[in-house]
Enzyme design. Structure first.
Site, PDB file in Angstrom:
ATOM      1  N   GLU A  23       0.855  -1.185   0.000  1.00 50.11           N
ATOM      2  CA  GLU A  23       0.000   0.000   0.000  1.00 50.11           C
ATOM      3  C   GLU A  23       0.889   1.231   0.000  1.00 50.11           C
ATOM      4  O   GLU A  23       1.973   1.233   0.606  1.00 50.11           O
ATOM      5  CB  GLU A  23      -0.919   0.013   1.227  1.00 50.11           C
ATOM      6  CG  GLU A  23      -1.833  -1.203   1.335  1.00 50.11           C
ATOM      7  CD  GLU A  23      -2.813  -1.328   0.175  1.00 50.11           C
ATOM      8  OE1 GLU A  23      -3.146  -0.300  -0.444  1.00 50.11           O
ATOM      9  OE2 GLU A  23      -3.227  -2.467  -0.125  1.00 50.11           O
ATOM     10  N   HIS A 162      -8.004  -3.651   0.641  1.00 48.87           N
ATOM     11  CA  HIS A 162      -6.959  -2.644   0.425  1.00 48.87           C
ATOM     12  C   HIS A 162      -6.054  -2.476   1.644  1.00 48.87           C
ATOM     13  O   HIS A 162      -5.454  -1.424   1.823  1.00 48.87           O
ATOM     14  CB  HIS A 162      -7.561  -1.293   0.025  1.00 48.87           C
ATOM     15  CG  HIS A 162      -8.242  -1.325  -1.308  1.00 48.87           C
ATOM     16  ND1 HIS A 162      -7.546  -1.422  -2.499  1.00 48.87           N
ATOM     17  CD2 HIS A 162      -9.563  -1.290  -1.634  1.00 48.87           C
ATOM     18  CE1 HIS A 162      -8.407  -1.437  -3.495  1.00 48.87           C
ATOM     19  NE2 HIS A 162      -9.624  -1.352  -3.005  1.00 48.87           N
TER      20      HIS A 162
END
Length: 563
Positions: A23, A162
């Site tokens: 990320e 995510h």
């Protein structure tokens, strides 16, 4: 195209995969910008390890990224920076095949972070589940190849959200589902899987045999074209394995696919250990200047800062190394910044006119009116009065004094105290450029001054890797495997080492990039000095003592970027 017997490789059930997800802050790949790394290690369908950590990206996380990932700036403030995370991740993933969904994204960030913080990217084999799903699944299976859609198709036990570790766990199930689909198609080994990926052109597949003769040893490989010209030069810890990757899906660079199409032959030069391979690569790049390599093709194109030979010397930026020069600098702009900063700090003139020792007839310039030049051109400063400035600059270059550095720092502090913060920041950055140039110059020159130095690094298996270094160049390299007496090997390497005749200049004629490579190897933890003809030391009155100030400046610059 059927694989040869020696290409059957490792069965997929015996392959260790590390499924990784990264990320980021949404910025372009660079030294920083990663906010989280999650990875899962699997073999034979079983999870055997996990790796997960938040990462301080050294910048604020934009609101849209916070909304997408749920990772806030406050969450990562106490997290370790990426340079502290990378060693642990690289160790976790060592020897494994990297897997990611849209692997190009994740590997670009990881590779950029490694390059930005001085870690070698291990160039692992890479499997992209996005790419593989597009190859395997039809529109009847799924209309979307996003990770969330594939997780539903294969009934993943973890829903991607995510966040790095959760997405990595979901990708594990997607990978296993895809491998089950390719099994009936005859894909049972790692090599067959890599060869199955869609961006492998028929031309790449047909040329797999070009690697068959290469040894599974460290060395340098040269791709040669139709006219026997060298197209590309590279290094590898395992020549055969690395060259074969150019003919599989793990090689995704367009320029490399084009190069492979042109290649008619691959030559391999076996080396004693990776250091020798890296040095030979630099020398071959300089000798052949292959069109498909982008770096290190001009080893003697560095820039140097020198004092001119005249009654009132000034600093000049030149291309040729000579005694008393400061450098090397990688670009003319950095050399010019260092020269201007040193001239201002030492009190040297910056005009280019030649000033006679007696009866100069020039007119003072603006710098003289501002008090930044003694105006020797107008006779306001004699040769003797000008000499201390010249001596201060020479002492800094020689490492016998650092008065100009303190003068520049004092000027920066005066500007800051007067509220001229932008000007102070510019002067600070210019001083950093000078400091780094001086520090690099002293480190390289110290190694290049030694007639012969022998270093030894552990090979990781109980043996030693040796390098005989003469005036900053690799003169001989060899190994003593576990159980082999090391000193007879050292004596043999010294007896057969290349003769190196030093030239004028701080680096004694050695290419700066080669000397820097040897310096990094010698200063790697675990490397030992076996023998040296002279003490290896750096000047005490140089940039070495300015480390704390540079660290403080780096912290301040980071805070400025955040705000």
């Amino acid at each position: 195209m059927q694989l040869a017997f020696d290409e059957l490789g490792t069965p997929l059930r015996d392959v260790t995969f590390v499924i990784v997800d990264v990320e980021t802050t949404g910025a372009a790949p660079g030294p920083d910008g990663i906010t989280e790394i999650g990875a899962v290690k699997v073999r034979g369908g079983e999870v055997i390890g996990e790796f997960g950590t938040l990462v301080d990206p050294r910048s604020a996380i934009p609101p849209q990224i916070v909304e997408l990932t749920g990772i806030t700036t406050a969450m990562v403030q106490a997290a370790p920076p990426v340079e502290q995370v990378l060693p642990a991740f690289l160790e976790f993933a060592a020897g494994a095949v990297l897997v990611a969904h849209n692997a190009g994204f994740d590997t670009r960030f990881l590779r950029a972070a490694c390059e930005g913080h001085g870690y070698a990217w291990p160039k692992p084999a890479v499997v992209c589940t996005l790419q593989l799903s597009r190859r395997v699944l039809s529109t009847q299976d799924t209309r979307s190849h996003r990770l969330s859609a594939l997780a539903r198709v294969f009934g993943a036990r973890t829903t991607p959200n995510h966040r790095a570790l959760a997405d990595a766990h979901a990708t594990v199930d997607v990978l296993h589902g895809l491998l089950e689909r390719v099994g009936p198609l005859g894909v049972h080994s790692l090599e067959e899987l890599l060869d199955y990926l869609p961006d492998v052109t028929p031309a790449q597949r047909r040329k797999r045999g070009l690697a068959a003769h290469l040894p599974e040893r460290p060395g340098v490989y040269l791709f040669r074209g139709p006219g026997d010209e060298v197209l590309y030069v590279g290094t590898a810890r395992n020549l055969r394995r690395r060259v074969r990757q150019y003919f599989t899906g793990s090689e995704s660079r367009g320029r490399m696919r084009e190069m492979v199409t042109l290649a008619e032959r691959v030559d391999g030069i076996e080396c004693a250990h990776p250091l020798e391979a890296q040095v030979r690569e630099l020398r071959l790049l300089a000798a052949h200047r292959p069109s498909y390599n982008r770096r290190s093709k001009n080893p003697h194109t560095a820039w140097w800062v020198v004092l001119t030979d005249e009654p009132f010397p000034r600093l000049s930026v030149v291309r040729s190394e000579r005694d008393g020069a400061l450098g090397p600098f990688g670009s003319q702009a950095r050399a010019r910044t260092a020269a201007d900063t040193l001239a201002g700090a030492a009190g040297l003139r910056t005009c280019t006119q030649r000033i006679p020792a007696r009866d100069p007839q020039g007119r003072p310039c603006v710098l003289a009116e501002l008090g930044r030049c003694g105006a020797p051109c107008a006779g306001r400063q004699s040769v003797d009065e000008y000499a201390p400035s010249v001596r201060a600059a020479r002492d800094l270059v020689a490492g016998t004094g650092d008065t100009p550095l303190w003068s520049a720092r004092s000027h920066i502090e005066q500007l800051a105290a007067g509220g001229h913060f932008e000007q102070a920041a510019r002067r600070r950055d210019e001083l950093v450029t000078l400091l780094r140039g001086v520090g690099k110059a002293h480190r390289l020159a110290a190694l290049a001054s030694i007639e012969q130095l022998i270093g030894a690094a552990p090979d990781g298996h109980g043996g030693w890797e040796f390098a005989v270094i003469r005036h900053g160049r690799l003169a001989s390299a060899g190994t003593a495997r576990r159980g082999t007496p090391p000193m007879p090997v050292v004596d043999a390497l010294v007896a057969s080492a290349e003769t190196v005749l030093p030239s004028p200049g701080p680096l004694r004629g050695a290419p700066a990039e080669e000397t820097a490579l040897l310096l990094r190897w010698l200063t790697t933890p675990g490397t030992r000095l076996v023998r040296t003809t002279a003490p290896w030391c750096e000047p005490a009155a140089g940039a070495g003592g300015w480390g704390p100030w540079l660290d403080k400046v780096a912290t301040a610059a980071t805070l400025e970027n955040v705000t």
